[in-house]
Design an enzyme around this catalytic site. Structure first.
Site, PDB file in Angstrom:
ATOM      1  N   ASP A 105     -14.807 -33.066 -94.057  1.00  0.00           N
ATOM      2  CA  ASP A 105     -14.667 -33.016 -92.697  1.00  0.00           C
ATOM      3  C   ASP A 105     -14.425 -34.579 -92.076  1.00  0.00           C
ATOM      4  O   ASP A 105     -15.078 -35.491 -92.483  1.00  0.00           O
ATOM      5  CB  ASP A 105     -15.773 -32.313 -91.983  1.00  0.00           C
ATOM      6  CG  ASP A 105     -15.305 -32.066 -90.670  1.00  0.00           C
ATOM      7  OD1 ASP A 105     -14.318 -31.287 -90.542  1.00  0.00           O
ATOM      8  OD2 ASP A 105     -15.872 -32.414 -89.350  1.00  0.00           O
ATOM      9  N   SER A 106     -13.206 -34.744 -91.433  1.00  0.00           N
ATOM     10  CA  SER A 106     -12.767 -36.109 -91.115  1.00  0.00           C
ATOM     11  C   SER A 106     -12.708 -36.031 -89.510  1.00  0.00           C
ATOM     12  O   SER A 106     -12.401 -35.032 -88.841  1.00  0.00           O
ATOM     13  CB  SER A 106     -11.636 -36.474 -91.817  1.00  0.00           C
ATOM     14  OG  SER A 106     -12.186 -36.469 -93.170  1.00  0.00           O
ATOM     15  N   LYS A 126      -2.520 -45.938 -99.561  1.00  0.00           N
ATOM     16  CA  LYS A 126      -3.561 -45.366 -98.562  1.00  0.00           C
ATOM     17  C   LYS A 126      -4.935 -45.313 -99.367  1.00  0.00           C
ATOM     18  O   LYS A 126      -5.898 -45.297 -98.845  1.00  0.00           O
ATOM     19  CB  LYS A 126      -3.090 -43.935 -98.256  1.00  0.00           C
ATOM     20  CG  LYS A 126      -3.975 -43.358 -97.075  1.00  0.00           C
ATOM     21  CD  LYS A 126      -3.485 -42.096 -96.571  1.00  0.00           C
ATOM     22  CE  LYS A 126      -4.599 -41.564 -95.476  1.00  0.00           C
ATOM     23  NZ  LYS A 126      -4.435 -40.196 -95.023  1.00  0.00           N
ATOM     24  N   GLY A 155      -1.452 -35.621 -90.468  1.00  0.00           N
ATOM     25  CA  GLY A 155      -2.241 -35.761 -89.224  1.00  0.00           C
ATOM     26  C   GLY A 155      -2.015 -36.810 -88.531  1.00  0.00           C
ATOM     27  O   GLY A 155      -0.745 -37.203 -88.083  1.00  0.00           O
ATOM     28  N   ASP A 199      -1.763 -39.884 -89.365  1.00  0.00           N
ATOM     29  CA  ASP A 199      -1.238 -41.164 -90.389  1.00  0.00           C
ATOM     30  C   ASP A 199      -0.274 -42.089 -89.457  1.00  0.00           C
ATOM     31  O   ASP A 199      -0.279 -43.180 -89.895  1.00  0.00           O
ATOM     32  CB  ASP A 199      -0.987 -40.614 -91.599  1.00  0.00           C
ATOM     33  CG  ASP A 199      -1.922 -40.457 -92.555  1.00  0.00           C
ATOM     34  OD1 ASP A 199      -3.429 -40.768 -92.251  1.00  0.00           O
ATOM     35  OD2 ASP A 199      -1.883 -39.726 -93.628  1.00  0.00           O
ATOM     36  N   ARG A 233     -11.025 -41.822 -96.762  1.00  0.00           N
ATOM     37  CA  ARG A 233     -11.310 -40.578 -97.705  1.00  0.00           C
ATOM     38  C   ARG A 233     -11.584 -41.214 -99.166  1.00  0.00           C
ATOM     39  O   ARG A 233     -12.529 -40.621 -99.946  1.00  0.00           O
ATOM     40  CB  ARG A 233     -10.370 -39.555 -97.678  1.00  0.00           C
ATOM     41  CG  ARG A 233     -10.295 -38.442 -98.672  1.00  0.00           C
ATOM     42  CD  ARG A 233      -9.433 -37.376 -98.259  1.00  0.00           C
ATOM     43  NE  ARG A 233      -9.654 -36.613 -96.672  1.00  0.00           N
ATOM     44  CZ  ARG A 233      -9.087 -37.075 -95.791  1.00  0.00           C
ATOM     45  NH1 ARG A 233      -7.873 -37.911 -95.847  1.00  0.00           N
ATOM     46  NH2 ARG A 233      -9.272 -36.723 -94.629  1.00  0.00           N
ATOM     47  N   ASN A 251      -5.671 -28.160 -96.349  1.00  0.00           N
ATOM     48  CA  ASN A 251      -4.887 -29.309 -96.228  1.00  0.00           C
ATOM     49  C   ASN A 251      -4.432 -29.985 -97.449  1.00  0.00           C
ATOM     50  O   ASN A 251      -5.273 -30.598 -98.335  1.00  0.00           O
ATOM     51  CB  ASN A 251      -5.711 -30.519 -95.331  1.00  0.00           C
ATOM     52  CG  ASN A 251      -5.068 -31.765 -95.061  1.00  0.00           C
ATOM     53  OD1 ASN A 251      -4.248 -31.988 -95.667  1.00  0.00           O
ATOM     54  ND2 ASN A 251      -5.211 -32.029 -93.771  1.00  0.00           N
TER      55      ASN A 251
HETATM   56  P1  IMP Z   1     -10.327 -32.206 -90.316  1.00  0.00           P
HETATM   57  O1  IMP Z   1     -11.229 -31.270 -89.330  1.00  0.00           O
HETATM   58  O2  IMP Z   1     -11.316 -32.722 -91.400  1.00  0.00           O
HETATM   59  O3  IMP Z   1      -9.426 -31.362 -91.193  1.00  0.00           O
HETATM   60  O4  IMP Z   1      -9.568 -33.140 -89.564  1.00  0.00           O
HETATM   61  C1  IMP Z   1      -9.657 -33.396 -88.240  1.00  0.00           C
HETATM   62  C2  IMP Z   1      -8.464 -33.941 -87.844  1.00  0.00           C
HETATM   63  O5  IMP Z   1      -8.085 -35.205 -88.092  1.00  0.00           O
HETATM   64  C3  IMP Z   1      -7.075 -33.138 -88.300  1.00  0.00           C
HETATM   65  O6  IMP Z   1      -6.024 -32.894 -87.248  1.00  0.00           O
HETATM   66  C4  IMP Z   1      -6.656 -33.956 -89.300  1.00  0.00           C
HETATM   67  O7  IMP Z   1      -4.971 -33.770 -89.771  1.00  0.00           O
HETATM   68  C5  IMP Z   1      -6.866 -35.360 -88.756  1.00  0.00           C
HETATM   69  N1  IMP Z   1      -7.008 -36.165 -90.169  1.00  0.00           N
HETATM   70  C6  IMP Z   1      -8.342 -36.082 -90.958  1.00  0.00           C
HETATM   71  N2  IMP Z   1      -8.015 -37.147 -91.945  1.00  0.00           N
HETATM   72  C7  IMP Z   1      -6.894 -37.733 -91.768  1.00  0.00           C
HETATM   73  C8  IMP Z   1      -6.212 -38.633 -92.280  1.00  0.00           C
HETATM   74  O8  IMP Z   1      -6.594 -39.214 -93.296  1.00  0.00           O
HETATM   75  N3  IMP Z   1      -5.140 -39.161 -91.706  1.00  0.00           N
HETATM   76  C9  IMP Z   1      -4.549 -38.583 -90.726  1.00  0.00           C
HETATM   77  N4  IMP Z   1      -5.144 -37.695 -89.911  1.00  0.00           N
HETATM   78  C10 IMP Z   1      -6.405 -37.282 -90.729  1.00  0.00           C
END
Ligand code: IMP
Length: 185
Positions: A64-65, A162, A140, A142, A168, A8
């Site tokens: 991981d988010s 941001k 994502g 946002d 993050r 990403n």
């Molecule tokens: P990941 O598994 O950490 O990559 O994130 C899970 C989902 O959440 C993905 O579809 C990302 O695009 C979205 N995501 C993670 N971080 C953010 C952010 O800071 N803003 C918007 N969407 C996010």
């Protein structure tokens, strides 16, 4: 120097910019790793690290988010990437159509591997889901997330804006505090 393992570009930009302010250099390691289906973000990074430990030399960082919607008891949370792929922002807006509770939060879990150990850092950002998609920055979800105390969505903000409030960026703060404490030891 730390390698940030992520595909990403947006995550890399946010984290490298913020770490540069603390004079920590981050290089982009653009590769995938297995992400298990589980109930906590921390378990995802801990499992991924068991695989990456054998593949990557030196210090590395993974992120991981997830987006947690209060109306749905935290869903999509750990399933956020699947929900983003299938439904995107428009689908989340549809799910919340007519909902009274639009409160949401983003969470990030970082895992840092250094020679001797795995350290985990957390960051959270509370906010709400906008009525429609706004802005073209970021990535994502946002365009639909408005952090507490703001009127703009993350996608309407500059990277600096941001990074001043995001989940993050909070995880980066915790990581920097750890690096500083380690240096002083
Ligand atoms: P990941 O598994 O950490 O990559 O994130 C899970 C989902 O959440 C993905 O579809 C990302 O695009 C979205 N995501 C993670 N971080 C953010 C952010 O800071 N803003 C918007 N969407 C996010």
């Amino acid at each position: 120097m730390i390698a940030f393992v992520t595909t990403n570009e947006g995550k890399f930009r946010e984290v490298s910019t913020k770490l540069a302010e603390a004079h920590v250099k981050l290089v982009h390691e653009d590769r995938t790793y297995p992400e298990i289906q589980t109930d906590r973000l921390e378990k995802v990074v801990r499992f991924a690290a068991t695989i990456l430990d054998d593949q990557i030399r030196g210090d590395y960082l993974i992120d991981d988010s997830g987006l947690f919607l209060e109306e749905f008891g935290g869903f999509p949370g750990v399933y956020s990437s699947y929900v983003y792929k299938r439904l995107a922002c428009a689908g989340v807006l549809k799910l919340l159509h007519g909902a009274r509770n639009r409160a949401a939060r983003f969470e990030t879990v970082f895992l840092l591997r250094t020679s001797e150990e795995h350290d985990v850092f957390h960051g959270e950002c509370r906010g709400s889901i906008a009525e429609r998609e706004r802005g073209s920055g970021g990535f994502g979800f946002d365009p639909i997330f408005v952090p507490e105390g703001a009127t703009k969505t993350f996608a309407e903000m500059t990277l600096t804006e941001k990074n001043a409030v995001s989940h993050r960026a909070r995880a980066v703060d915790a990581l920097v505090a750890h690096l500083l404490a380690r240096k002083e030891r």
